[in-house]
Design a protein around this motif. Structure first.
Motif, PDB file in Angstrom:
ATOM      1  N   GLY A  77       0.824  -1.202   0.000  1.00  0.00           N
ATOM      2  CA  GLY A  77       0.000   0.000   0.000  1.00  0.00           C
ATOM      3  C   GLY A  77       0.859   1.252   0.000  1.00  0.00           C
ATOM      4  N   TYR A 131      -8.733   3.006   3.677  1.00  0.00           N
ATOM      5  CA  TYR A 131      -7.640   2.355   2.951  1.00  0.00           C
ATOM      6  C   TYR A 131      -6.878   1.384   3.857  1.00  0.00           C
ATOM      7  CZ  TYR A 131      -7.779   4.944  -1.465  1.00  0.00           C
ATOM      8  OH  TYR A 131      -8.131   5.433  -2.696  1.00  0.00           O
ATOM      9  N   LEU A 132      -6.615   1.791   5.083  1.00  0.00           N
ATOM     10  CA  LEU A 132      -5.866   0.925   5.989  1.00  0.00           C
ATOM     11  C   LEU A 132      -6.635  -0.364   6.279  1.00  0.00           C
ATOM     12  CD1 LEU A 132      -4.426   3.569   8.479  1.00  0.00           C
ATOM     13  CD2 LEU A 132      -3.204   2.377   6.656  1.00  0.00           C
ATOM     14  N   LEU A 168      -6.295  -2.563   3.234  1.00  0.00           N
ATOM     15  CA  LEU A 168      -4.971  -3.172   3.156  1.00  0.00           C
ATOM     16  C   LEU A 168      -4.817  -4.284   4.197  1.00  0.00           C
ATOM     17  CD1 LEU A 168      -2.989   0.108   2.547  1.00  0.00           C
ATOM     18  CD2 LEU A 168      -3.161  -1.809   0.955  1.00  0.00           C
ATOM     19  N   ALA A 179      -1.857  -6.982   3.112  1.00  0.00           N
ATOM     20  CA  ALA A 179      -0.772  -6.330   2.383  1.00  0.00           C
ATOM     21  C   ALA A 179       0.579  -6.679   3.006  1.00  0.00           C
ATOM     22  CB  ALA A 179      -0.974  -4.814   2.395  1.00  0.00           C
ATOM     23  N   VAL A 203       2.894  -1.113   4.200  1.00  0.00           N
ATOM     24  CA  VAL A 203       2.270   0.157   3.835  1.00  0.00           C
ATOM     25  C   VAL A 203       3.317   1.260   3.914  1.00  0.00           C
ATOM     26  CG1 VAL A 203       0.511   1.872   4.422  1.00  0.00           C
ATOM     27  CG2 VAL A 203      -0.004  -0.569   4.657  1.00  0.00           C
ATOM     28  N   LEU A 252      -4.037  -1.467  11.101  1.00  0.00           N
ATOM     29  CA  LEU A 252      -3.312  -2.425  10.270  1.00  0.00           C
ATOM     30  C   LEU A 252      -3.064  -3.753  10.978  1.00  0.00           C
ATOM     31  CD1 LEU A 252      -0.649  -0.153   8.538  1.00  0.00           C
ATOM     32  CD2 LEU A 252      -2.507  -1.394   7.423  1.00  0.00           C
ATOM     33  N   VAL A 297       4.697  -0.758   8.523  1.00  0.00           N
ATOM     34  CA  VAL A 297       4.373   0.540   7.933  1.00  0.00           C
ATOM     35  C   VAL A 297       5.586   1.444   8.074  1.00  0.00           C
ATOM     36  CG1 VAL A 297       3.302   1.306  10.098  1.00  0.00           C
ATOM     37  CG2 VAL A 297       2.760   2.492   7.976  1.00  0.00           C
TER      38      VAL A 297
END
Length: 325
Positions: free
Chosen positions: A63, A107-108, A111, A116, A119, A134, A140
């Motif tokens: 991401g 979005y988080l 993901l 994902a 990020v 997350l 991240v």
């Protein structure tokens, strides 16, 4: 082929709820999320992507979120992220979220749902709320922000870069140098750049002249107005983004002042904007593309996620020269 309706029927929920779970949106319980994810796995829904992520706990997606940053800066970072991701067989999911937390959170969650691999945030602080959204298994990292408090990051030394930029203008012979600083709430970007400028001016025995903008083009002309009210005889303006610097160049020329003969202008970032203005901008260069590549490599190695400081440089173009007497 399994459809979203098949998953909804198996999980005992609506197709809309399945869509919300898959896309990380709000409006369902933890128990519902688990039922939907189990149905996705059981029915092999979207085998190439979603189901594989549920089995392996990770998908081949990274991401890239740009909460509040210019298109020019974001595109430079994205170029590096995409190149490095592609080399390792990963795809990039880009989110242009603006400053609204509801979009960032969405979005988080997406993901996290898609497991994902990591990020990357462009010029944004990693908050505890982001980590919670997350979960513990998705790394991240921030890019182009000088947060030295411990969160993973890839940046330049913003304070040193602004100091060097101001020293460069001083070395050309400028003494009345105004700073068009960034948003004063930006403690990890605007503050260090202002400190660097003020330290260089203090060492030279010169009085700082500071106005604030937003980093974006629209704040350039009002910022220039503020600087000229404080010091009408400025011979140089250092703007802490190329967008603001480009606006300053255009506004000065609208007022009949020549750049750089009457006023030199120095920008920051070395984005494409710096070469799309006349004269082309002198600027502080951040290695934005390399910073994006470095962030990807740090995520995929899953180690050495502490702060990484990249080198900066001063690029001289047509917008700066010694002051004309």
């Amino acid at each position: 082929m399994t459809t979203i309706r098949d998953v909804a029927k198996d999980a005992g929920v609506s197709a809309a709820t399945v869509s919300r779970v898959v896309n990380g949106l709000l409006g369902y319980s933890e128990e519902t999320r688990q039922r939907v994810e189990e149905a996705v796995l059981r029915l092999n829904y979207e085998t190439d992507f979603m189901a594989r992520g549920l089995k392996t706990r990770q998908t081949s997606v990274i991401g890239l979120l740009a909460p509040m940053v210019s298109d020019a800066l974001a595109s430079e970072v994205m170029r590096g992220v995409e190149e490095a991701a592609r080399e390792h067989g990963y795809a990039v999911m880009l989110g242009r979220t603006g400053s609204q937390s509801v979009f960032i959170d969405g979005y988080l969650r997406t993901l996290r749902t898609y497991r994902a691999a990591g990020v990357i945030l462009i010029s944004a602080v990693i908050t505890q709320e982001m980590r919670q959204l997350l979960g513990p298994n998705i790394p991240v990292i921030s890019v182009a922000i000088s947060d030295r408090s411990g969160p993973p990051s890839v940046s330049i030394d913003d304070e040193r870069a602004a100091y060097d930029a101001t020293r460069h203008l001083l070395s050309l012979g400028h003494q009345r140098i105004g700073l068009l600083a960034g948003d004063p709430t930006s403690i990890y970007v605007a503050h260090p750049r202002q400190r660097g400028y003020e330290r260089a001016m203090s060492e030279a025995g010169r009085t700082p002249v500071v106005a604030h903008g937003t980093f974006f083009y629209d704040s350039g002309a009002p910022g220039l107005d503020d600087l000229l009210r404080q010091e009408p005889n400025l011979t140089a303006v250092f703007a802490v983004s190329d967008e603001m610097a480009a606006a300053v160049v255009n506004e000065l020329q609208e007022r009949g002042r020549r750049v750089p003969d009457d006023v030199s202008v120095l920008g920051f970032d070395n984005t494409s904007t710096s070469q799309h203005v006349h004269p082309p901008l002198s600027t502080v260069a951040q290695p934005l593309e390399d910073m994006g590549k470095t962030a990807v490599n740090k995520i995929l190695r899953a180690r050495d996620l502490g702060p990484r400081i990249m080198p900066h440089s001063i690029i001289s173009r047509g917008s700066t020269s010694p002051p004309h007497q």
